[in-house]
Design a protein around this motif. Structure first.
Motif, PDB file in Angstrom:
ATOM      1  N   CYS A 157      55.247  24.490  13.644  1.00  0.00           N
ATOM      2  CA  CYS A 157      54.423  25.014  14.741  1.00  0.00           C
ATOM      3  C   CYS A 157      55.025  26.341  15.203  1.00  0.00           C
ATOM      4  CB  CYS A 157      54.399  24.039  15.915  1.00  0.00           C
ATOM      5  SG  CYS A 157      53.888  22.383  15.444  1.00  0.00           S
ATOM      6  N   SER A 158      54.157  27.250  15.619  1.00  0.00           N
ATOM      7  CA  SER A 158      54.632  28.606  15.910  1.00  0.00           C
ATOM      8  C   SER A 158      55.584  28.660  17.099  1.00  0.00           C
ATOM      9  CB  SER A 158      53.439  29.522  16.175  1.00  0.00           C
ATOM     10  OG  SER A 158      52.732  29.051  17.295  1.00  0.00           O
ATOM     11  N   TYR A 159      55.476  27.734  18.034  1.00  0.00           N
ATOM     12  CA  TYR A 159      56.316  27.779  19.241  1.00  0.00           C
ATOM     13  C   TYR A 159      57.629  27.035  19.057  1.00  0.00           C
ATOM     14  CZ  TYR A 159      54.354  23.134  19.709  1.00  0.00           C
ATOM     15  OH  TYR A 159      53.976  21.847  19.453  1.00  0.00           O
ATOM     16  N   CYS A 160      57.853  26.455  17.863  1.00  0.00           N
ATOM     17  CA  CYS A 160      58.980  25.534  17.692  1.00  0.00           C
ATOM     18  C   CYS A 160      60.294  26.261  17.422  1.00  0.00           C
ATOM     19  CB  CYS A 160      58.687  24.586  16.540  1.00  0.00           C
ATOM     20  SG  CYS A 160      60.009  23.387  16.296  1.00  0.00           S
ATOM     21  N   ASN A 176      46.016  28.441  16.306  1.00  0.00           N
ATOM     22  CA  ASN A 176      46.938  29.485  16.792  1.00  0.00           C
ATOM     23  C   ASN A 176      48.401  29.048  16.675  1.00  0.00           C
ATOM     24  OD1 ASN A 176      44.642  30.801  17.536  1.00  0.00           O
ATOM     25  ND2 ASN A 176      44.927  30.586  19.740  1.00  0.00           N
ATOM     26  N   ILE A 177      48.655  27.742  16.858  1.00  0.00           N
ATOM     27  CA  ILE A 177      50.056  27.298  16.818  1.00  0.00           C
ATOM     28  C   ILE A 177      50.465  26.827  15.420  1.00  0.00           C
ATOM     29  CG2 ILE A 177      50.179  26.750  19.281  1.00  0.00           C
ATOM     30  CD1 ILE A 177      49.929  23.763  18.541  1.00  0.00           C
ATOM     31  N   GLY A 178      49.570  26.994  14.479  1.00  0.00           N
ATOM     32  CA  GLY A 178      49.944  26.698  13.090  1.00  0.00           C
ATOM     33  C   GLY A 178      49.728  25.260  12.665  1.00  0.00           C
ATOM     34  N   ASP A 235      42.562   7.311  27.191  1.00  0.00           N
ATOM     35  CA  ASP A 235      43.218   6.254  27.958  1.00  0.00           C
ATOM     36  C   ASP A 235      44.575   5.796  27.390  1.00  0.00           C
ATOM     37  OD1 ASP A 235      43.187   4.677  30.212  1.00  0.00           O
ATOM     38  OD2 ASP A 235      42.261   2.963  29.194  1.00  0.00           O
ATOM     39  N   PRO A 236      45.445   6.731  27.005  1.00  0.00           N
ATOM     40  CA  PRO A 236      46.789   6.305  26.586  1.00  0.00           C
ATOM     41  C   PRO A 236      47.588   5.853  27.815  1.00  0.00           C
ATOM     42  CG  PRO A 236      46.704   8.683  26.734  1.00  0.00           C
ATOM     43  CD  PRO A 236      45.323   8.196  27.063  1.00  0.00           C
ATOM     44  N   GLU A 237      48.684   5.153  27.569  1.00  0.00           N
ATOM     45  CA  GLU A 237      49.487   4.636  28.685  1.00  0.00           C
ATOM     46  C   GLU A 237      50.366   5.733  29.298  1.00  0.00           C
ATOM     47  OE1 GLU A 237      48.836   3.005  25.847  1.00  0.00           O
ATOM     48  OE2 GLU A 237      47.518   1.654  26.949  1.00  0.00           O
ATOM     49  N   ASN A 238      50.758   6.705  28.476  1.00  0.00           N
ATOM     50  CA  ASN A 238      51.591   7.835  28.956  1.00  0.00           C
ATOM     51  C   ASN A 238      50.921   9.147  28.546  1.00  0.00           C
ATOM     52  OD1 ASN A 238      55.133   7.002  28.547  1.00  0.00           O
ATOM     53  ND2 ASN A 238      53.473   5.681  29.148  1.00  0.00           N
ATOM     54  N   ILE A 239      51.010  10.120  29.414  1.00  0.00           N
ATOM     55  CA  ILE A 239      50.644  11.495  29.022  1.00  0.00           C
ATOM     56  C   ILE A 239      51.790  12.387  29.509  1.00  0.00           C
ATOM     57  CG2 ILE A 239      49.044  13.429  29.345  1.00  0.00           C
ATOM     58  CD1 ILE A 239      46.777  11.399  29.651  1.00  0.00           C
ATOM     59  N   THR A 240      52.376  13.124  28.603  1.00  0.00           N
ATOM     60  CA  THR A 240      53.481  14.009  28.988  1.00  0.00           C
ATOM     61  C   THR A 240      52.977  15.445  28.928  1.00  0.00           C
ATOM     62  OG1 THR A 240      54.985  12.428  27.961  1.00  0.00           O
ATOM     63  CG2 THR A 240      55.900  14.572  28.526  1.00  0.00           C
ATOM     64  N   VAL A 241      53.158  16.150  30.020  1.00  0.00           N
ATOM     65  CA  VAL A 241      52.679  17.537  30.071  1.00  0.00           C
ATOM     66  C   VAL A 241      53.883  18.468  30.056  1.00  0.00           C
ATOM     67  CG1 VAL A 241      51.329  19.239  31.348  1.00  0.00           C
ATOM     68  CG2 VAL A 241      50.620  16.837  31.346  1.00  0.00           C
ATOM     69  N   HIS A 242      54.016  19.197  28.967  1.00  0.00           N
ATOM     70  CA  HIS A 242      55.108  20.159  28.834  1.00  0.00           C
ATOM     71  C   HIS A 242      54.606  21.550  29.211  1.00  0.00           C
ATOM     72  CE1 HIS A 242      57.730  17.396  26.594  1.00  0.00           C
ATOM     73  NE2 HIS A 242      56.607  16.919  26.094  1.00  0.00           N
ATOM     74  N   THR A 243      55.536  22.380  29.630  1.00  0.00           N
ATOM     75  CA  THR A 243      55.223  23.787  29.828  1.00  0.00           C
ATOM     76  C   THR A 243      55.867  24.537  28.671  1.00  0.00           C
ATOM     77  OG1 THR A 243      55.359  23.442  32.200  1.00  0.00           O
ATOM     78  CG2 THR A 243      55.384  25.708  31.453  1.00  0.00           C
ATOM     79  N   LEU A 244      55.132  25.458  28.085  1.00  0.00           N
ATOM     80  CA  LEU A 244      55.653  26.142  26.908  1.00  0.00           C
ATOM     81  C   LEU A 244      56.991  26.817  27.211  1.00  0.00           C
ATOM     82  CD1 LEU A 244      54.972  26.918  23.975  1.00  0.00           C
ATOM     83  CD2 LEU A 244      54.164  29.085  24.860  1.00  0.00           C
ATOM     84  N   THR A 245      57.930  26.585  26.330  1.00  0.00           N
ATOM     85  CA  THR A 245      59.233  27.226  26.452  1.00  0.00           C
ATOM     86  C   THR A 245      59.353  28.238  25.329  1.00  0.00           C
ATOM     87  OG1 THR A 245      60.157  25.210  27.330  1.00  0.00           O
ATOM     88  CG2 THR A 245      61.721  26.806  26.503  1.00  0.00           C
ATOM     89  N   LEU A 246      59.673  29.460  25.699  1.00  0.00           N
ATOM     90  CA  LEU A 246      59.797  30.494  24.671  1.00  0.00           C
ATOM     91  C   LEU A 246      61.259  30.683  24.334  1.00  0.00           C
ATOM     92  CD1 LEU A 246      57.219  33.033  26.079  1.00  0.00           C
ATOM     93  CD2 LEU A 246      56.906  31.335  24.302  1.00  0.00           C
ATOM     94  N   LYS A 247      61.608  30.279  23.130  1.00  0.00           N
ATOM     95  CA  LYS A 247      62.996  30.422  22.701  1.00  0.00           C
ATOM     96  C   LYS A 247      63.053  31.410  21.565  1.00  0.00           C
ATOM     97  CE  LYS A 247      64.670  26.040  24.330  1.00  0.00           C
ATOM     98  NZ  LYS A 247      65.132  24.713  24.001  1.00  0.00           N
TER      99      LYS A 247
END
Ligand code: SF4
Length: 486
Positions: A167-170, A288-290, A340-352
């Motif tokens: 992925c392009s942001y990885c 866009n993220i590959g 309807d998943p049990e968890n949803i994790t919301v990340h903020t893009l980190t640019l490294k």
């Protein structure tokens, strides 16, 4: 923009305070002739901030009150000037650390009142009431989990450093299994990983540790073939007492390598929680993220997971991906909630630096990212509660990553690792074993690093096992100390 720091109190905190407003700024030694800069300087009893922005100069000088912490007064002056000039109000205020919730746990443990904690967030750090309420709610939710922790608990992590594509942001050290050379590494890697997990089990037994949670992460664990995944998971089932685990997570990760057969294997060998990570439900943003799959593939993968009997599923989304918009992010959020998943994790893009989209392909505008996270109220409306949070250096607007869960589905491993409650024994390339002193959650954490790359991990495996003997030395040292003290 350049950041210049001078004086004994001008260090890491001042630099990161400046980065709240100018995340791409470079550190410099001298005042530049013709470019913008911010200078933070601490003197014996005064602090000075000098800012040149778009050619105009701004400054503030303040006498430091007697007894005041010079690092804090300098950062506070810097924060005030940069806020006034840029008109920006970072939602977490001056708080640059990665774990705001921990401040609440620590203050409570040291006997602080709720008013003192509030004052710390709102007055000292200039955090918004909304962010304080968020941190407080998470701390309250985590409290029973932390209170129940036993000093001899631990968790085990096994890493699969392979992915179908990058992925392009990885910025993670992950190799794509598409190329022949990497494919040839996977089988020997799985063999060694199984051997290391056996060693971990033996070590845990000798140290008297209770394994509470198990986590297979990556990379993408499902980039293994079905046979390799079965080899690994059947080995874990034989080696560890799964009945004693409180939780067993496998990151199924990406739908381009997760099929019904692998989902059945994961279920068959005892995983209690999986993760299927869309990141976005926009086909354009996926491109866009590959990613070489569509949003429909994610929906189909989720249905296959349910059909395989998975009753605790997490989905990761990322706010701020290239080409995404506030409306687009909201649509992704609504789609995730609809599944309807049990968890949803919301990340903020980190640019490294190691990612392919550092600065040139700046993702969504900074202002948009805060608006995207604002949409997470939809999660609360749908019955999810925020249960863990962390921030990372380089995260857009210094914003947060939050795990949301339906009541009773909070991921224990995430809480344990974030709050550093107990030891994490890590297996696999890039793994970092974190040793927490029994009964001293805020004591110094000792780390043992595995080799970073799969080739080193395979070739120098004996050396690695030797290195891991330090785990037993650690427990021999601290359990005898703890016993002597009690
Ligand atoms: S799936 Fe995760 S680890 Fe793999 S390349 Fe994408 S972001 Fe990196």
């Amino acid at each position: 923009m350049q950041i210049i720091l001078r004086g004994p109190a001008a260090g890491y905190e001042a630099e990161h305070t400046a980065r709240l407003f100018f995340p791409d700024a470079e550190k410099a030694e001298n005042l530049p002739q013709d470019s913008d800069f911010v200078l933070a300087q601490s003197h014996l009893c005064t602090d000075t901030i000098l800012l040149r922005l778009h050619g105009r100069l701004y400054w503030k000088i303040a006498l430091r009150p007697q007894g005041a912490d010079p690092e804090y007064t300098l950062c506070s002056l810097l924060y005030t000037l940069l806020g006034e000039v840029t008109g920006s109000t970072p939602p977490w205020g001056m708080m640059t650390g990665v774990r705001p919730v921990r401040i609440i746990h620590d203050m409570r443990a040291s006997g602080a009142t709720e008013d003192e904690i509030r004052a710390r967030f709102l007055d000292h750090f200039a955090c918004t009431p909304e962010k304080f309420a968020l941190a407080l709610g998470i701390a309250d939710l985590q409290k029973p989990v932390l209170d129940a922790a036993d000093p001899m608990d631990c968790s085990v992590y096994a890493g699969i450093p392979f992915c179908p594509t990058r992925c392009s942001y990885c910025s993670f050290v992950s190799r794509t299994v598409g190329d022949k050379a990497t494919r040839a590494l996977v089988q020997p890697y799985v063999d060694k990983l199984c051997a290391e997990l056996t060693a971990i089990r033996e070590t845990a037994d000798r140290c008297g540790l209770h394994i509470r949670t198990f986590y297979i992460g990556g990379g993408t664990p499902t980039s293994l073939s079905a046979a390799q995944l079965e080899q690994l998971m059947s080995h874990i089932a034989k080696t560890f007492d799964l009945a004693k685990l409180d939780e067993y997570t496998v990151e199924a990760g990406r739908p381009d390598c997760t099929d019904a057969e692998k989902l059945r294997i994961i279920k068959k060998y005892g995983a209690t929680r999986i993760s299927i990570n869309p990141q976005t439900f926009s086909d354009q943003v996926l491109q866009n993220i590959g990613r070489r799959h569509t949003a429909q593939d994610i929906i189909d993968c989720f249905a296959a997971a349910r059909a395989a009997g998975h009753k605790n599923i997490n989905m990761d989304l990322i706010a701020g991906l290239p080409g995404d918009t506030v409306e687009g992010f909201e649509a992704s959020l609504r789609q995730a909630i609809a599944l309807d998943p049990e968890n949803i994790t919301v990340h903020t893009l980190t640019l490294k630096r190691a990612s392919n989209i550092v600065v040139e392909h700046r993702a969504a505008d900074y202002a948009d990212v805060a608006a995207m996270l604002g949409k997470c109220s939809l999660l609360a409306d749908a019955g999810y509660r925020p249960y863990y949070m962390y921030r990372q250096k380089g995260t857009l607007q210094n914003l947060e990553n939050i795990g949301w869960a339906k009541p009773g589905f909070e991921c224990l491993y995430n809480i344990y690792i974030m709050e550093e409650v107990h030891t994490i024994l890590s297996a696999g390339a890039g793994g970092s074993t974190k040793l927490v002193i029994p009964g001293q959650r805020r004591g110094k954490i000792e780390r043992i690093f595995n080799f970073k790359y799969p080739t080193e991990y395979i070739d120098r495996f004996a050396e690695l096992l030797d290195r891991k003997k330090a785990v037993e030395d650690f427990y021999a040292r601290y359990t005898s100390q703890t016993l002597c003290q009690s």
